[in-house]
Design an enzyme around this catalytic site. Structure first.
Site, PDB file in Angstrom:
ATOM      1  N   LYS A   1       8.381 -20.986  -0.650  1.00 56.28           N
ATOM      2  CA  LYS A   1       7.129 -20.246  -0.853  1.00 56.28           C
ATOM      3  C   LYS A   1       6.055 -20.895  -0.010  1.00 56.28           C
ATOM      4  CE  LYS A   1       5.654 -16.742  -3.432  1.00 56.28           C
ATOM      5  NZ  LYS A   1       6.419 -15.597  -3.967  1.00 56.28           N
TER       6      LYS A   1
HETATM    7  P1  NAD Z   1      -1.113  -7.687  -4.482  1.00 57.08           P
HETATM    8  O1  NAD Z   1      -2.050  -8.597  -3.788  1.00 57.08           O
HETATM    9  O2  NAD Z   1      -0.620  -6.461  -3.785  1.00 57.08           O
HETATM   10  O3  NAD Z   1      -1.731  -7.223  -5.890  1.00 57.08           O
HETATM   11  C1  NAD Z   1      -2.210  -8.103  -6.850  1.00 57.08           C
HETATM   12  C2  NAD Z   1      -2.960  -7.270  -7.879  1.00 57.08           C
HETATM   13  O4  NAD Z   1      -3.326  -8.099  -8.986  1.00 57.08           O
HETATM   14  C3  NAD Z   1      -4.245  -6.654  -7.358  1.00 57.08           C
HETATM   15  O5  NAD Z   1      -4.354  -5.328  -7.851  1.00 57.08           O
HETATM   16  C4  NAD Z   1      -5.329  -7.541  -7.956  1.00 57.08           C
HETATM   17  O6  NAD Z   1      -6.564  -6.861  -8.085  1.00 57.08           O
HETATM   18  C5  NAD Z   1      -4.689  -7.831  -9.287  1.00 57.08           C
HETATM   19  N1  NAD Z   1      -5.267  -8.975  -9.994  1.00 57.08           N
HETATM   20  C6  NAD Z   1      -5.562 -10.198  -9.527  1.00 57.08           C
HETATM   21  N2  NAD Z   1      -6.081 -10.952 -10.510  1.00 57.08           N
HETATM   22  C7  NAD Z   1      -6.118 -10.171 -11.615  1.00 57.08           C
HETATM   23  C8  NAD Z   1      -6.548 -10.353 -12.946  1.00 57.08           C
HETATM   24  N3  NAD Z   1      -7.038 -11.521 -13.338  1.00 57.08           N
HETATM   25  N4  NAD Z   1      -6.419  -9.319 -13.823  1.00 57.08           N
HETATM   26  C9  NAD Z   1      -5.908  -8.134 -13.436  1.00 57.08           C
HETATM   27  N5  NAD Z   1      -5.489  -7.902 -12.192  1.00 57.08           N
HETATM   28  C10 NAD Z   1      -5.596  -8.908 -11.297  1.00 57.08           C
HETATM   29  O7  NAD Z   1       0.122  -8.613  -4.955  1.00 57.08           O
HETATM   30  P2  NAD Z   1       1.592  -8.167  -5.308  1.00 57.08           P
HETATM   31  O8  NAD Z   1       2.428  -8.335  -4.113  1.00 57.08           O
HETATM   32  O9  NAD Z   1       1.574  -6.884  -6.062  1.00 57.08           O
HETATM   33  O10 NAD Z   1       2.003  -9.356  -6.302  1.00 57.08           O
HETATM   34  C11 NAD Z   1       1.689  -9.340  -7.704  1.00 57.08           C
HETATM   35  C12 NAD Z   1       2.608 -10.315  -8.415  1.00 57.08           C
HETATM   36  O11 NAD Z   1       3.965  -9.943  -8.177  1.00 57.08           O
HETATM   37  C13 NAD Z   1       2.494 -11.774  -7.962  1.00 57.08           C
HETATM   38  O12 NAD Z   1       2.771 -12.601  -9.066  1.00 57.08           O
HETATM   39  C14 NAD Z   1       3.623 -11.897  -6.959  1.00 57.08           C
HETATM   40  O13 NAD Z   1       4.056 -13.237  -6.786  1.00 57.08           O
HETATM   41  C15 NAD Z   1       4.668 -11.044  -7.613  1.00 57.08           C
HETATM   42  N6  NAD Z   1       5.727 -10.538  -6.742  1.00 57.08           N
HETATM   43  C16 NAD Z   1       5.458  -9.791  -5.649  1.00 57.08           C
HETATM   44  C17 NAD Z   1       6.509  -9.308  -4.873  1.00 57.08           C
HETATM   45  C18 NAD Z   1       6.280  -8.408  -3.690  1.00 57.08           C
HETATM   46  O14 NAD Z   1       7.283  -7.935  -3.127  1.00 57.08           O
HETATM   47  N7  NAD Z   1       5.069  -8.124  -3.297  1.00 57.08           N
HETATM   48  C19 NAD Z   1       7.820  -9.616  -5.208  1.00 57.08           C
HETATM   49  C20 NAD Z   1       8.073 -10.383  -6.346  1.00 57.08           C
HETATM   50  C21 NAD Z   1       7.015 -10.828  -7.111  1.00 57.08           C
END
Ligand code: NAD
Length: 422
Positions: A113
Protein backbone atom coordinates in the site's frame (compact mmCIF):
# COMPACT_ATOMS: atom_id res chain seq x y z
CA UNK A 1 -1.56 0.64 33.41
CA UNK A 2 -2.86 2.45 30.34
CA UNK A 3 -5.69 4.88 30.96
CA UNK A 4 -9.03 4.73 29.18
CA UNK A 5 -7.86 7.40 26.72
CA UNK A 6 -4.90 5.40 25.51
CA UNK A 7 -7.10 2.27 25.22
CA UNK A 8 -9.42 4.16 22.91
CA UNK A 9 -6.42 5.42 20.95
CA UNK A 10 -5.12 1.87 20.65
CA UNK A 11 -8.51 0.65 19.45
CA UNK A 12 -8.29 3.26 16.68
CA UNK A 13 -4.76 2.49 15.51
CA UNK A 14 -5.27 0.60 12.22
CA UNK A 15 -1.94 -1.24 12.51
CA UNK A 16 -2.72 -2.45 16.04
CA UNK A 17 -6.17 -3.52 14.79
CA UNK A 18 -4.78 -5.40 11.78
CA UNK A 19 -2.38 -7.19 14.16
CA UNK A 20 -5.17 -8.09 16.60
CA UNK A 21 -7.24 -9.53 13.75
CA UNK A 22 -4.24 -11.51 12.55
CA UNK A 23 -3.40 -12.81 16.05
CA UNK A 24 -6.96 -13.94 16.74
CA UNK A 25 -7.06 -16.06 13.60
CA UNK A 26 -3.44 -17.24 13.84
CA UNK A 27 -4.07 -18.51 17.39
CA UNK A 28 -6.63 -20.94 15.97
CA UNK A 29 -4.18 -22.36 13.44
CA UNK A 30 -1.46 -24.77 14.32
CA UNK A 31 1.29 -22.68 12.70
CA UNK A 32 4.84 -23.98 12.49
CA UNK A 33 7.28 -22.38 14.95
CA UNK A 34 8.47 -18.90 13.97
CA UNK A 35 6.24 -18.65 10.91
CA UNK A 36 3.87 -16.24 12.62
CA UNK A 37 6.68 -13.71 13.06
CA UNK A 38 7.71 -14.11 9.42
CA UNK A 39 4.30 -13.37 7.95
CA UNK A 40 3.18 -10.76 10.45
CA UNK A 41 5.87 -8.16 9.75
CA UNK A 42 6.04 -5.98 6.64
CA UNK A 43 8.79 -6.93 4.23
CA UNK A 44 9.82 -3.36 3.49
CA UNK A 45 8.64 0.17 4.33
CA UNK A 46 9.86 3.18 2.38
CA UNK A 47 9.46 6.88 3.24
CA UNK A 48 10.04 9.54 0.60
CA UNK A 49 10.15 13.36 0.76
CA UNK A 50 8.55 14.83 -2.32
CA UNK A 51 9.36 18.42 -3.29
CA UNK A 52 6.62 19.87 -5.48
CA UNK A 53 6.42 23.25 -7.19
CA UNK A 54 3.02 24.76 -6.32
CA UNK A 55 1.03 26.97 -8.70
CA UNK A 56 1.98 30.12 -6.78
CA UNK A 57 5.66 29.39 -7.39
CA UNK A 58 6.38 28.17 -3.84
CA UNK A 59 8.02 24.83 -3.12
CA UNK A 60 6.33 22.36 -0.76
CA UNK A 61 7.70 19.07 0.50
CA UNK A 62 5.16 16.25 0.92
CA UNK A 63 5.77 12.94 2.72
CA UNK A 64 4.97 9.71 0.89
CA UNK A 65 5.05 6.05 1.91
CA UNK A 66 5.09 2.66 0.27
CA UNK A 67 4.87 -0.47 2.38
CA UNK A 68 5.36 -3.92 0.89
CA UNK A 69 3.88 -6.28 3.43
CA UNK A 70 4.46 -9.52 1.53
CA UNK A 71 5.70 -10.74 -1.83
CA UNK A 72 5.44 -14.42 -0.90
CA UNK A 73 2.53 -15.23 -3.24
CA UNK A 74 3.44 -12.72 -5.97
CA UNK A 75 4.19 -9.02 -6.54
CA UNK A 76 3.12 -6.58 -3.82
CA UNK A 77 -0.33 -5.26 -4.74
CA UNK A 78 -2.25 -2.36 -3.30
CA UNK A 79 -3.55 1.15 -3.81
CA UNK A 80 -2.17 4.62 -3.20
CA UNK A 81 -4.07 6.95 -0.88
CA UNK A 82 -3.91 10.75 -0.88
CA UNK A 83 -5.23 12.13 2.41
CA UNK A 84 -4.16 14.59 5.12
CA UNK A 85 -4.44 11.87 7.81
CA UNK A 86 -2.21 9.28 6.10
CA UNK A 87 0.33 7.76 8.54
CA UNK A 88 2.93 5.03 8.22
CA UNK A 89 0.87 2.87 10.61
CA UNK A 90 -2.22 3.29 8.44
CA UNK A 91 -0.33 2.41 5.26
CA UNK A 92 1.24 -0.58 7.06
CA UNK A 93 -2.17 -1.86 8.13
CA UNK A 94 -3.63 -1.39 4.65
CA UNK A 95 -0.63 -3.26 3.17
CA UNK A 96 -1.14 -6.21 5.52
CA UNK A 97 -4.87 -6.33 4.72
CA UNK A 98 -3.90 -6.50 1.03
CA UNK A 99 -1.80 -9.62 1.65
CA UNK A 100 -4.75 -11.34 3.34
CA UNK A 101 -7.23 -10.04 0.76
CA UNK A 102 -5.27 -11.39 -2.21
CA UNK A 103 -4.95 -14.72 -0.44
CA UNK A 104 -8.70 -14.88 0.39
CA UNK A 105 -9.61 -14.55 -3.29
CA UNK A 106 -6.63 -16.74 -4.18
CA UNK A 107 -4.96 -14.46 -6.72
CA UNK A 108 -1.17 -14.58 -7.16
CA UNK A 109 -0.27 -11.32 -5.45
CA UNK A 110 1.25 -10.27 -2.16
CA UNK A 111 0.25 -7.11 -0.31
CA UNK A 112 1.39 -3.50 -0.45
CA UNK A 113 0.00 0.00 0.00
CA UNK A 114 1.09 3.56 -0.57
CA UNK A 115 0.07 6.94 0.72
CA UNK A 116 0.93 10.61 0.53
CA UNK A 117 0.06 13.13 3.25
CA UNK A 118 -1.76 15.82 1.27
CA UNK A 119 -5.19 17.34 0.84
CA UNK A 120 -6.14 16.89 -2.83
CA UNK A 121 -9.28 19.00 -2.35
CA UNK A 122 -6.97 21.99 -1.88
CA UNK A 123 -4.65 21.22 -4.80
CA UNK A 124 -4.95 22.03 -8.49
CA UNK A 125 -4.81 19.33 -11.15
CA UNK A 126 -1.31 20.47 -12.11
CA UNK A 127 -0.09 20.25 -8.50
CA UNK A 128 -1.56 16.76 -8.16
CA UNK A 129 0.10 15.68 -11.39
CA UNK A 130 3.51 16.98 -10.28
CA UNK A 131 3.13 15.32 -6.85
CA UNK A 132 2.11 12.01 -8.47
CA UNK A 133 4.98 12.04 -10.95
CA UNK A 134 7.52 12.81 -8.22
CA UNK A 135 6.13 9.99 -6.05
CA UNK A 136 6.19 7.55 -8.99
CA UNK A 137 9.70 8.60 -10.02
CA UNK A 138 11.09 8.28 -6.49
CA UNK A 139 9.57 4.82 -6.08
CA UNK A 140 10.19 3.58 -9.62
CA UNK A 141 12.91 1.23 -8.38
CA UNK A 142 10.28 -0.53 -6.22
CA UNK A 143 7.41 -0.46 -8.70
CA UNK A 144 7.18 -2.90 -11.61
CA UNK A 145 4.82 -5.54 -13.03
CA UNK A 146 6.85 -8.29 -11.36
CA UNK A 147 7.60 -6.53 -8.08
CA UNK A 148 5.02 -3.99 -6.88
CA UNK A 149 1.83 -2.95 -8.66
CA UNK A 150 -0.12 0.04 -7.24
CA UNK A 151 -3.79 0.94 -7.88
CA UNK A 152 -6.24 3.69 -6.90
CA UNK A 153 -7.46 4.17 -3.34
CA UNK A 154 -9.06 7.09 -1.50
CA UNK A 155 -8.63 10.33 -3.51
CA UNK A 156 -6.66 8.71 -6.32
CA UNK A 157 -8.28 7.64 -9.57
CA UNK A 158 -7.76 6.53 -13.17
CA UNK A 159 -6.08 9.82 -14.08
CA UNK A 160 -3.52 9.42 -11.29
CA UNK A 161 -2.80 5.88 -12.53
CA UNK A 162 -2.31 7.19 -16.10
CA UNK A 163 0.31 9.70 -14.80
CA UNK A 164 2.11 6.85 -13.01
CA UNK A 165 2.14 4.71 -16.18
CA UNK A 166 3.59 7.63 -18.10
CA UNK A 167 6.25 8.50 -15.51
CA UNK A 168 7.35 4.88 -15.05
CA UNK A 169 7.36 4.32 -18.83
CA UNK A 170 9.56 7.38 -19.40
CA UNK A 171 12.09 5.98 -16.90
CA UNK A 172 11.97 2.53 -18.50
CA UNK A 173 12.18 3.96 -22.06
CA UNK A 174 9.19 1.84 -23.13
CA UNK A 175 5.47 1.81 -22.41
CA UNK A 176 4.67 -0.46 -19.48
CA UNK A 177 0.97 -0.70 -18.67
CA UNK A 178 1.17 -3.57 -16.16
CA UNK A 179 2.96 -1.37 -13.59
CA UNK A 180 -0.36 -0.14 -12.14
CA UNK A 181 -4.01 -1.18 -12.35
CA UNK A 182 -7.20 0.83 -12.27
CA UNK A 183 -6.10 2.70 -15.39
CA UNK A 184 -8.37 4.42 -17.93
CA UNK A 185 -9.58 2.02 -20.66
CA UNK A 186 -7.55 3.93 -23.25
CA UNK A 187 -4.35 3.44 -21.24
CA UNK A 188 -4.49 -0.34 -20.75
CA UNK A 189 -7.39 -0.41 -18.30
CA UNK A 190 -9.81 -3.30 -17.99
CA UNK A 191 -13.50 -3.22 -18.74
CA UNK A 192 -15.36 -3.49 -15.44
CA UNK A 193 -12.46 -2.34 -13.18
CA UNK A 194 -14.08 0.93 -12.11
CA UNK A 195 -17.18 -0.91 -10.89
CA UNK A 196 -15.35 -4.02 -9.64
CA UNK A 197 -15.15 -3.24 -5.92
CA UNK A 198 -18.82 -2.24 -5.76
CA UNK A 199 -19.77 -5.28 -7.83
CA UNK A 200 -17.84 -7.47 -5.39
CA UNK A 201 -19.77 -5.87 -2.50
CA UNK A 202 -23.02 -6.71 -4.32
CA UNK A 203 -21.94 -10.33 -4.90
CA UNK A 204 -21.06 -10.72 -1.20
CA UNK A 205 -24.34 -9.15 -0.08
CA UNK A 206 -26.22 -11.54 -2.38
CA UNK A 207 -24.39 -14.53 -0.88
CA UNK A 208 -24.96 -13.28 2.68
CA UNK A 209 -28.67 -12.70 2.03
CA UNK A 210 -28.99 -16.17 0.58
CA UNK A 211 -27.21 -17.66 3.62
CA UNK A 212 -29.42 -15.74 6.06
CA UNK A 213 -32.60 -16.22 3.97
CA UNK A 214 -33.13 -12.46 3.65
CA UNK A 215 -34.53 -11.25 0.31
CA UNK A 216 -32.46 -8.47 -1.31
CA UNK A 217 -35.53 -7.07 -3.03
CA UNK A 218 -36.95 -4.51 -0.63
CA UNK A 219 -34.00 -4.69 1.79
CA UNK A 220 -33.09 -1.28 3.24
CA UNK A 221 -29.49 -0.17 2.78
CA UNK A 222 -27.44 2.71 4.24
CA UNK A 223 -24.16 3.61 2.54
CA UNK A 224 -21.38 5.64 4.14
CA UNK A 225 -19.10 7.19 1.49
CA UNK A 226 -20.29 7.90 -2.03
CA UNK A 227 -17.01 7.60 -3.91
CA UNK A 228 -15.96 4.77 -6.16
CA UNK A 229 -16.96 1.95 -3.81
CA UNK A 230 -20.05 3.42 -2.15
CA UNK A 231 -21.70 4.86 -5.24
CA UNK A 232 -21.28 1.73 -7.36
CA UNK A 233 -22.45 -0.53 -4.51
CA UNK A 234 -25.55 1.63 -4.09
CA UNK A 235 -26.26 1.68 -7.82
CA UNK A 236 -25.90 -2.08 -8.29
CA UNK A 237 -27.89 -2.97 -5.17
CA UNK A 238 -30.73 -0.77 -6.39
CA UNK A 239 -30.79 -2.79 -9.62
CA UNK A 240 -31.24 -5.92 -7.46
CA UNK A 241 -34.32 -4.31 -5.90
CA UNK A 242 -32.78 -3.05 -2.65
CA UNK A 243 -33.83 0.36 -1.28
CA UNK A 244 -31.01 2.81 -0.57
CA UNK A 245 -32.48 4.70 2.37
CA UNK A 246 -29.48 6.78 3.48
CA UNK A 247 -26.20 7.93 1.98
CA UNK A 248 -23.44 10.12 3.39
CA UNK A 249 -20.11 11.50 2.26
CA UNK A 250 -17.67 14.12 3.44
CA UNK A 251 -20.14 16.90 2.51
CA UNK A 252 -23.05 15.54 4.60
CA UNK A 253 -25.85 13.01 4.30
CA UNK A 254 -29.34 12.48 2.88
CA UNK A 255 -32.04 9.96 3.62
CA UNK A 256 -35.51 8.86 2.59
CA UNK A 257 -37.23 5.84 4.13
CA UNK A 258 -39.08 5.25 0.85
CA UNK A 259 -35.74 4.89 -0.94
CA UNK A 260 -33.49 7.47 -2.63
CA UNK A 261 -33.43 7.84 -6.42
CA UNK A 262 -29.85 6.60 -6.84
CA UNK A 263 -29.29 7.60 -10.50
CA UNK A 264 -30.48 11.14 -9.65
CA UNK A 265 -28.23 11.18 -6.57
CA UNK A 266 -25.25 10.04 -8.67
CA UNK A 267 -25.83 12.94 -11.02
CA UNK A 268 -26.29 15.41 -8.16
CA UNK A 269 -23.10 14.23 -6.43
CA UNK A 270 -21.10 14.51 -9.66
CA UNK A 271 -22.43 18.02 -10.38
CA UNK A 272 -22.10 19.30 -6.79
CA UNK A 273 -19.01 17.36 -5.64
CA UNK A 274 -21.01 15.59 -2.92
CA UNK A 275 -24.42 14.37 -1.78
CA UNK A 276 -25.25 17.30 0.55
CA UNK A 277 -28.26 19.33 -0.53
CA UNK A 278 -29.73 16.57 -2.73
CA UNK A 279 -33.34 17.70 -3.17
CA UNK A 280 -34.67 14.11 -3.44
CA UNK A 281 -34.08 13.37 0.26
CA UNK A 282 -34.00 14.94 3.69
CA UNK A 283 -30.73 15.99 5.38
CA UNK A 284 -29.38 13.22 7.60
CA UNK A 285 -29.24 14.23 11.24
CA UNK A 286 -28.14 10.94 12.86
CA UNK A 287 -24.75 9.26 12.26
CA UNK A 288 -25.24 7.06 9.22
CA UNK A 289 -23.82 3.90 10.79
CA UNK A 290 -26.62 4.09 13.38
CA UNK A 291 -29.34 4.54 10.75
CA UNK A 292 -32.24 2.08 10.97
CA UNK A 293 -31.61 -0.25 8.02
CA UNK A 294 -31.14 -3.92 7.20
CA UNK A 295 -27.80 -3.63 5.44
CA UNK A 296 -25.04 -1.14 6.29
CA UNK A 297 -22.22 -0.50 3.83
CA UNK A 298 -19.34 1.47 5.29
CA UNK A 299 -17.44 2.63 2.19
CA UNK A 300 -15.38 5.57 3.45
CA UNK A 301 -12.51 5.22 5.92
CA UNK A 302 -11.27 3.17 8.89
CA UNK A 303 -12.66 3.16 12.44
CA UNK A 304 -16.25 4.13 11.69
CA UNK A 305 -17.79 1.35 13.81
CA UNK A 306 -16.16 1.40 17.23
CA UNK A 307 -17.01 0.17 20.72
CA UNK A 308 -18.65 3.58 21.25
CA UNK A 309 -21.35 3.15 18.59
CA UNK A 310 -21.44 -0.61 17.82
CA UNK A 311 -24.24 -1.13 20.35
CA UNK A 312 -26.44 1.32 18.43
CA UNK A 313 -26.12 -0.39 15.03
CA UNK A 314 -29.45 -1.58 13.64
CA UNK A 315 -28.24 -3.42 10.53
CA UNK A 316 -28.45 -7.22 10.33
CA UNK A 317 -25.67 -7.30 7.72
CA UNK A 318 -22.58 -5.08 7.54
CA UNK A 319 -20.82 -5.26 4.17
CA UNK A 320 -17.40 -3.68 4.57
CA UNK A 321 -16.71 -1.80 1.35
CA UNK A 322 -14.04 0.24 3.14
CA UNK A 323 -10.85 -1.17 4.59
CA UNK A 324 -10.82 -1.42 8.38
CA UNK A 325 -14.16 0.29 9.10
CA UNK A 326 -14.82 -1.86 12.19
CA UNK A 327 -12.49 -2.01 15.19
CA UNK A 328 -11.82 -5.35 16.94
CA UNK A 329 -13.68 -4.15 20.06
CA UNK A 330 -16.70 -3.28 17.92
CA UNK A 331 -16.51 -6.71 16.28
CA UNK A 332 -17.08 -8.39 19.64
CA UNK A 333 -20.17 -6.26 20.31
CA UNK A 334 -21.55 -6.91 16.82
CA UNK A 335 -21.02 -10.64 17.20
CA UNK A 336 -22.96 -10.65 20.47
CA UNK A 337 -25.76 -8.74 18.73
CA UNK A 338 -25.84 -11.35 15.94
CA UNK A 339 -24.82 -8.93 13.20
CA UNK A 340 -23.42 -10.73 10.15
CA UNK A 341 -20.24 -8.86 9.17
CA UNK A 342 -18.78 -9.50 5.72
CA UNK A 343 -15.16 -8.54 6.43
CA UNK A 344 -13.27 -6.08 4.28
CA UNK A 345 -10.65 -8.56 3.11
CA UNK A 346 -13.47 -10.54 1.50
CA UNK A 347 -16.16 -7.92 0.83
CA UNK A 348 -14.08 -5.33 -1.03
CA UNK A 349 -11.77 -7.80 -2.79
CA UNK A 350 -13.58 -7.34 -6.12
CA UNK A 351 -11.31 -4.39 -6.91
CA UNK A 352 -8.06 -6.26 -6.54
CA UNK A 353 -9.53 -9.28 -8.32
CA UNK A 354 -10.26 -7.25 -11.45
CA UNK A 355 -6.91 -5.50 -10.98
CA UNK A 356 -5.41 -8.96 -11.34
CA UNK A 357 -7.45 -9.48 -14.52
CA UNK A 358 -6.23 -6.09 -15.80
CA UNK A 359 -2.59 -7.05 -15.12
CA UNK A 360 -3.12 -10.39 -16.91
CA UNK A 361 -4.67 -8.62 -19.92
CA UNK A 362 -1.79 -6.10 -20.05
CA UNK A 363 0.73 -8.91 -20.08
CA UNK A 364 -1.21 -10.82 -22.75
CA UNK A 365 -1.88 -7.68 -24.78
CA UNK A 366 -5.37 -9.09 -25.28
CA UNK A 367 -8.44 -7.47 -23.76
CA UNK A 368 -11.60 -9.20 -22.55
CA UNK A 369 -15.18 -8.00 -22.99
CA UNK A 370 -16.86 -6.70 -19.83
CA UNK A 371 -19.13 -9.74 -19.58
CA UNK A 372 -16.07 -12.00 -19.36
CA UNK A 373 -14.49 -9.83 -16.66
CA UNK A 374 -17.72 -9.77 -14.66
CA UNK A 375 -18.26 -13.50 -15.09
CA UNK A 376 -14.75 -14.32 -13.83
CA UNK A 377 -15.18 -11.84 -10.96
CA UNK A 378 -18.41 -13.54 -9.91
CA UNK A 379 -16.78 -16.98 -10.03
CA UNK A 380 -13.85 -15.80 -7.91
CA UNK A 381 -15.88 -13.89 -5.33
CA UNK A 382 -18.56 -16.52 -4.86
CA UNK A 383 -15.88 -19.19 -4.39
CA UNK A 384 -14.06 -16.98 -1.84
CA UNK A 385 -17.28 -16.22 0.07
CA UNK A 386 -18.13 -19.92 0.24
CA UNK A 387 -14.59 -20.88 1.35
CA UNK A 388 -14.82 -18.35 4.18
CA UNK A 389 -18.37 -19.32 5.18
CA UNK A 390 -17.39 -23.01 5.25
CA UNK A 391 -14.40 -22.17 7.48
CA UNK A 392 -16.63 -20.09 9.77
CA UNK A 393 -19.11 -22.97 10.14
CA UNK A 394 -16.38 -25.57 10.62
CA UNK A 395 -14.66 -23.65 13.44
CA UNK A 396 -17.67 -21.84 14.90
CA UNK A 397 -16.04 -18.43 14.29
CA UNK A 398 -17.25 -15.22 12.70
CA UNK A 399 -16.59 -14.37 9.05
CA UNK A 400 -13.62 -12.09 9.81
CA UNK A 401 -11.73 -14.70 11.81
CA UNK A 402 -12.60 -17.28 9.14
CA UNK A 403 -11.36 -15.05 6.30
CA UNK A 404 -8.05 -14.46 8.11
CA UNK A 405 -7.74 -18.20 8.75
CA UNK A 406 -8.26 -19.02 5.06
CA UNK A 407 -5.77 -16.32 4.03
CA UNK A 408 -3.07 -17.15 6.58
CA UNK A 409 -3.24 -20.85 5.69
CA UNK A 410 -2.73 -20.03 2.01
CA UNK A 411 0.27 -17.75 2.68
CA UNK A 412 1.85 -20.23 5.11
CA UNK A 413 1.47 -23.06 2.62
CA UNK A 414 3.53 -21.11 0.07
CA UNK A 415 6.20 -20.20 2.63
CA UNK A 416 6.55 -23.84 3.62
CA UNK A 417 6.91 -24.87 -0.03
CA UNK A 418 9.39 -22.11 -0.88
CA UNK A 419 11.35 -22.37 2.36
CA UNK A 420 13.18 -19.50 4.05
CA UNK A 421 16.16 -18.18 2.07
CA UNK A 422 19.30 -17.86 4.15
P1 NAD B 1 -13.15 7.59 -2.90
O1 NAD B 1 -12.12 8.63 -2.66
O2 NAD B 1 -13.65 7.35 -4.28
O3 NAD B 1 -14.43 7.84 -1.96
C1 NAD B 1 -14.35 8.02 -0.58
C2 NAD B 1 -15.72 8.51 -0.13
O4 NAD B 1 -15.76 8.54 1.30
C3 NAD B 1 -16.05 9.92 -0.60
O5 NAD B 1 -17.42 9.95 -1.00
C4 NAD B 1 -15.84 10.77 0.65
O6 NAD B 1 -16.60 11.96 0.62
C5 NAD B 1 -16.32 9.79 1.69
N1 NAD B 1 -15.90 10.11 3.05
C6 NAD B 1 -14.68 10.46 3.50
N2 NAD B 1 -14.73 10.67 4.83
C7 NAD B 1 -16.01 10.46 5.21
C8 NAD B 1 -16.71 10.52 6.43
N3 NAD B 1 -16.07 10.84 7.55
N4 NAD B 1 -18.03 10.22 6.45
C9 NAD B 1 -18.68 9.88 5.32
N5 NAD B 1 -18.08 9.81 4.13
C10 NAD B 1 -16.76 10.10 4.08
O7 NAD B 1 -12.54 6.23 -2.26
P2 NAD B 1 -12.93 4.74 -2.61
O8 NAD B 1 -11.98 4.24 -3.61
O9 NAD B 1 -14.40 4.63 -2.80
O10 NAD B 1 -12.52 4.04 -1.23
C11 NAD B 1 -13.40 3.98 -0.09
C12 NAD B 1 -12.94 2.86 0.82
O11 NAD B 1 -12.93 1.63 0.10
C13 NAD B 1 -11.52 3.02 1.38
O12 NAD B 1 -11.49 2.43 2.66
C14 NAD B 1 -10.69 2.19 0.43
O13 NAD B 1 -9.47 1.75 1.01
C15 NAD B 1 -11.63 1.05 0.17
N6 NAD B 1 -11.39 0.27 -1.05
C16 NAD B 1 -11.37 0.85 -2.27
C17 NAD B 1 -11.17 0.06 -3.40
C18 NAD B 1 -11.21 0.63 -4.79
O14 NAD B 1 -11.13 -0.17 -5.74
N7 NAD B 1 -11.35 1.91 -4.98
C19 NAD B 1 -10.96 -1.31 -3.26
C20 NAD B 1 -10.99 -1.88 -1.99
C21 NAD B 1 -11.22 -1.08 -0.89
Amino acid sequence: MPDEGSNIQKDLNPLANAERQFEEAAARLNLPQGIKEVIKRPRRATIVSLPVQMDDGSLRVFTGYRVQHSIVRGPAKGGIRYHPDVTLDEVGALAAWMTWKCAVVNIPFGGGKGGVICDPTKMSKGELERLTRRYAADLSDLFGPESDVPAPDVNTNEQVMAWIVDTYSMHERRTEYAVVTGKPLEVGGSAGRREATGRGVLLCVREACQHLAIPIAGATVAVQGFGNVGSVSADLLTRDGAKIVAVSDVTGGVHDRAGLDVPALLKWAADHRGVAGFPGGKPLTTPIVEYDCGILIPAALENQITRENAGRIHARIIAEGANGPTTPDADKILEEKGVFVIPDILCNSGGVTVSYFEWVQNRMGFYWPEAEVNGRLEQTMVAAFRDVLAKAMEHGVNMRVAAFMVAIERVVKVIMLRGVYA
